[in-house]
Design a protein around this motif. Structure first.
Motif, PDB file in Angstrom:
ATOM      1  N   ASP A   1     -51.048-111.193  -5.360  1.00  0.00           N
ATOM      2  CA  ASP A   1     -52.228-111.492  -4.548  1.00  0.00           C
ATOM      3  C   ASP A   1     -51.968-112.516  -3.442  1.00  0.00           C
ATOM      4  OD1 ASP A   1     -51.912-113.339  -6.576  1.00  0.00           O
ATOM      5  OD2 ASP A   1     -54.044-113.597  -6.975  1.00  0.00           O
ATOM      6  N   LEU A   2     -51.158-113.534  -3.701  1.00  0.00           N
ATOM      7  CA  LEU A   2     -50.888-114.500  -2.642  1.00  0.00           C
ATOM      8  C   LEU A   2     -50.038-113.886  -1.530  1.00  0.00           C
ATOM      9  CD1 LEU A   2     -50.274-117.880  -4.501  1.00  0.00           C
ATOM     10  CD2 LEU A   2     -52.343-117.064  -3.359  1.00  0.00           C
ATOM     11  N   PHE A   3     -49.125-112.992  -1.910  1.00  0.00           N
ATOM     12  CA  PHE A   3     -48.342-112.304  -0.887  1.00  0.00           C
ATOM     13  C   PHE A   3     -49.248-111.443  -0.014  1.00  0.00           C
ATOM     14  CE2 PHE A   3     -46.280-108.376   0.504  1.00  0.00           C
ATOM     15  CZ  PHE A   3     -45.307-108.901   1.353  1.00  0.00           C
ATOM     16  N   ILE A   4     -50.119-110.653  -0.648  1.00  0.00           N
ATOM     17  CA  ILE A   4     -51.042-109.803   0.110  1.00  0.00           C
ATOM     18  C   ILE A   4     -51.989-110.643   0.944  1.00  0.00           C
ATOM     19  CG2 ILE A   4     -52.931-108.135  -0.086  1.00  0.00           C
ATOM     20  CD1 ILE A   4     -50.131-106.983  -0.569  1.00  0.00           C
ATOM     21  N   ASN A   5     -52.451-111.759   0.403  1.00  0.00           N
ATOM     22  CA  ASN A   5     -53.351-112.633   1.137  1.00  0.00           C
ATOM     23  C   ASN A   5     -52.730-113.128   2.425  1.00  0.00           C
ATOM     24  OD1 ASN A   5     -54.814-115.689   1.309  1.00  0.00           O
ATOM     25  ND2 ASN A   5     -56.117-113.974   0.703  1.00  0.00           N
ATOM     26  N   GLU A   6     -51.412-113.285   2.406  1.00  0.00           N
ATOM     27  CA  GLU A   6     -50.704-113.762   3.593  1.00  0.00           C
ATOM     28  C   GLU A   6     -50.269-112.633   4.518  1.00  0.00           C
ATOM     29  OE1 GLU A   6     -46.878-116.621   4.737  1.00  0.00           O
ATOM     30  OE2 GLU A   6     -47.095-115.842   2.697  1.00  0.00           O
ATOM     31  N   ALA A   7     -49.781-111.529   3.935  1.00  0.00           N
ATOM     32  CA  ALA A   7     -49.132-110.488   4.734  1.00  0.00           C
ATOM     33  C   ALA A   7     -50.061-109.377   5.213  1.00  0.00           C
ATOM     34  CB  ALA A   7     -47.984-109.867   3.933  1.00  0.00           C
ATOM     35  N   ALA A   8     -51.142-109.110   4.483  1.00  0.00           N
ATOM     36  CA  ALA A   8     -51.988-107.957   4.781  1.00  0.00           C
ATOM     37  C   ALA A   8     -52.927-108.219   5.952  1.00  0.00           C
ATOM     38  CB  ALA A   8     -52.794-107.570   3.547  1.00  0.00           C
ATOM     39  N   THR A   9     -53.107-107.185   6.774  1.00  0.00           N
ATOM     40  CA  THR A   9     -54.038-107.243   7.904  1.00  0.00           C
ATOM     41  C   THR A   9     -54.831-105.934   7.952  1.00  0.00           C
ATOM     42  OG1 THR A   9     -52.536-106.220   9.520  1.00  0.00           O
ATOM     43  CG2 THR A   9     -52.350-108.607   9.198  1.00  0.00           C
ATOM     44  N   SER A  10     -55.786-105.886   8.839  1.00  0.00           N
ATOM     45  CA  SER A  10     -56.579-104.666   8.989  1.00  0.00           C
ATOM     46  C   SER A  10     -55.725-103.508   9.499  1.00  0.00           C
ATOM     47  CB  SER A  10     -57.738-104.903   9.959  1.00  0.00           C
ATOM     48  OG  SER A  10     -57.240-105.289  11.238  1.00  0.00           O
ATOM     49  N   LYS A  11     -54.652-103.824  10.237  1.00  0.00           N
ATOM     50  CA  LYS A  11     -53.821-102.784  10.830  1.00  0.00           C
ATOM     51  C   LYS A  11     -52.765-102.232   9.881  1.00  0.00           C
ATOM     52  CE  LYS A  11     -54.343-104.499  15.581  1.00  0.00           C
ATOM     53  NZ  LYS A  11     -53.631-105.000  16.788  1.00  0.00           N
ATOM     54  N   ASN A  12     -52.244-103.062   8.967  1.00  0.00           N
ATOM     55  CA  ASN A  12     -51.104-102.613   8.165  1.00  0.00           C
ATOM     56  C   ASN A  12     -51.438-102.256   6.713  1.00  0.00           C
ATOM     57  OD1 ASN A  12     -51.428-105.047   6.841  1.00  0.00           O
ATOM     58  ND2 ASN A  12     -49.456-105.919   7.457  1.00  0.00           N
ATOM     59  N   THR A  13     -52.718-102.329   6.322  1.00  0.00           N
ATOM     60  CA  THR A  13     -53.065-102.170   4.910  1.00  0.00           C
ATOM     61  C   THR A  13     -54.017-101.000   4.673  1.00  0.00           C
ATOM     62  OG1 THR A  13     -52.808-104.553   4.590  1.00  0.00           O
ATOM     63  CG2 THR A  13     -53.974-103.344   2.868  1.00  0.00           C
TER      64      THR A  13
END
Length: 368
Positions: free
Chosen positions: A228-240
């Motif tokens: 979850d912390l990785f996704i919280n940092e790496a995820a965006t509206s464009k790439n997820t």
């Protein structure tokens, strides 16, 4: 004073309806997802620490997936049982299995993120699919279902990791309902363009996303949160994007003792304190409004103040929430849970309060 409480209660109901209908409805009422098989090379990554019994049962299920191009990277995180022996046997048995042995490191003692980093670097494929050592896919099409959601732009895929059903167990229903609602939230927020978490039981992303944020370095001091912390940092509206076809699900055995599950959830909730502030705010607003929705009408009804209006608001909120939960549960093969709503929701709310209070006075136990 009572009129102010009534106005406040109306605001709380409006907040709850905006969450359920405006946000969670994006997932609940979404069209059935289609799977378009792709031939993307995939590295399935499994990190295990003292999981001898589970890996003996579940690794063969991964190795027998119906997919044209994949490898399995097995990471033994300094296990003290027979996990490493089994991994070595699997490596000899299956040509597409590769083993990463992690030795205890004083600087990263007991840190799962360190072990995963070594596994990710060892992976030969550009697209990574993660699950836990105690999880298993629902079908031989799991890799196909998860990888089918990748596109040139969508390089992070959030999946659903459920728990097995145990008949006549209220605890099991509580665990599964909490898992369902967590999934509804992260799926819904992702669909409206604000992804904030995922679960390591079922998660996929392109390797470049890992290196774009320097891996886990920004939260390496937090023992949990490799998902979850990785996704919280790496995820965006464009790439997820999200995957919720039945073939994409994974399952694991749930806790059978309330104390054990509480310990697990304490760790998860403590990790959320490291989310972005906006995500902490949206989660906090939802959970606070849930609690106030229960407490405020008790005050109003005890004085029989505008009781018809209060009951009407309670009915509307529960009806809308039940519809959203019902449709969501249907998508995630958890249909039986909708019949326990709202009782199971009330139990979960007070369980979460217990966890919040407990975490204030003591730290949860992390990966060992």
């Amino acid at each position: 004073m009572l009129i102010l409480i009534l106005y406040f209660f109306i605001i709380i109901v409006a907040i709850q309806l905006s969450y359920y209908l405006g946000i969670f409805g994006k997932f609940a009422f979404a069209k059935a997802q289609k799977t378009t098989p792709k031939r993307i090379p995939i590295s399935v990554i499994v990190c295990a620490k003292n999981e001898e019994e589970n890996v003996a049962k579940f690794i063969p299920l991964l190795a027998e997936q119906n997919y044209p191009d994949f490898e399995i990277v097995l990471i033994d995180d300094a296990s003290s049982d027979g996990t490493l022996d089994l991994f070595e046997a699997f490596e000899k048995e299956y040509s597409n299995i590769r083993l990463v042995k992690v030795e205890n490191n004083e600087a990263f003692w007991g840190n799962k993120k360190y072990a995963l980093t070594l596994g990710i670097k060892a992976a030969k494929k550009d697209y990574l699919l993660f699950t836990d050592a105690d999880c298993y896919p629902t079908s031989k099409e799991w890799i196909t279902a998860m990888s089918s959601q990748f596109t040139m732009q969508k390089t992070i895929v959030l999946g659903y990791g459920g728990y097995e059903k145990i008949a006549n167990s209220l605890l099991n229903k509580l665990i599964r309902f909490e898992t369902l609602m967590t999934a509804v939230q992260y799926f819904s927020w992702a669909k409206i363009g604000h992804p904030y978490m995922g679960v390591g039981r079922n998660l996929a992303y392109k390797k470049e996303e890992f290196f774009n944020v320097n891996g886990f370095i920004n939260h390496i001091q937090v023992r949990s949160g490799d998902d979850d912390l990785f996704i919280n940092e790496a995820a965006t509206s464009k790439n997820t994007t999200v995957a919720y076809t039945p073939e994409s699900f994974t399952y694991s055995k749930p806790k059978t003792k309330y104390k054990d599950w509480l310990t697990q959830k304490r760790r998860h909730i403590a990790t959320a304190n490291h989310y972005k502030k906006i995500d902490q705010f949206q989660l906090g607003t939802f959970y606070c409004s849930q609690l106030l929705f229960i407490l405020l009408p008790i005050i109003l009804l005890s004085f029989q103040f505008q009781w018809i209006l209060v009951l009407a608001l309670i009915f509307v909120r529960y009806l809308c929430a039940w519809i959203v939960v019902g449709f969501s549960a249907g998508k995630l093969n958890e249909k039986d849970l909708k019949y326990w709503f709202p009782i199971i929701e009330i139990l979960l709310i007070f369980t979460q309060i217990n966890i919040f209070i407990t975490n204030i006075f003591s730290k949860p136990v992390n990966w060992k």
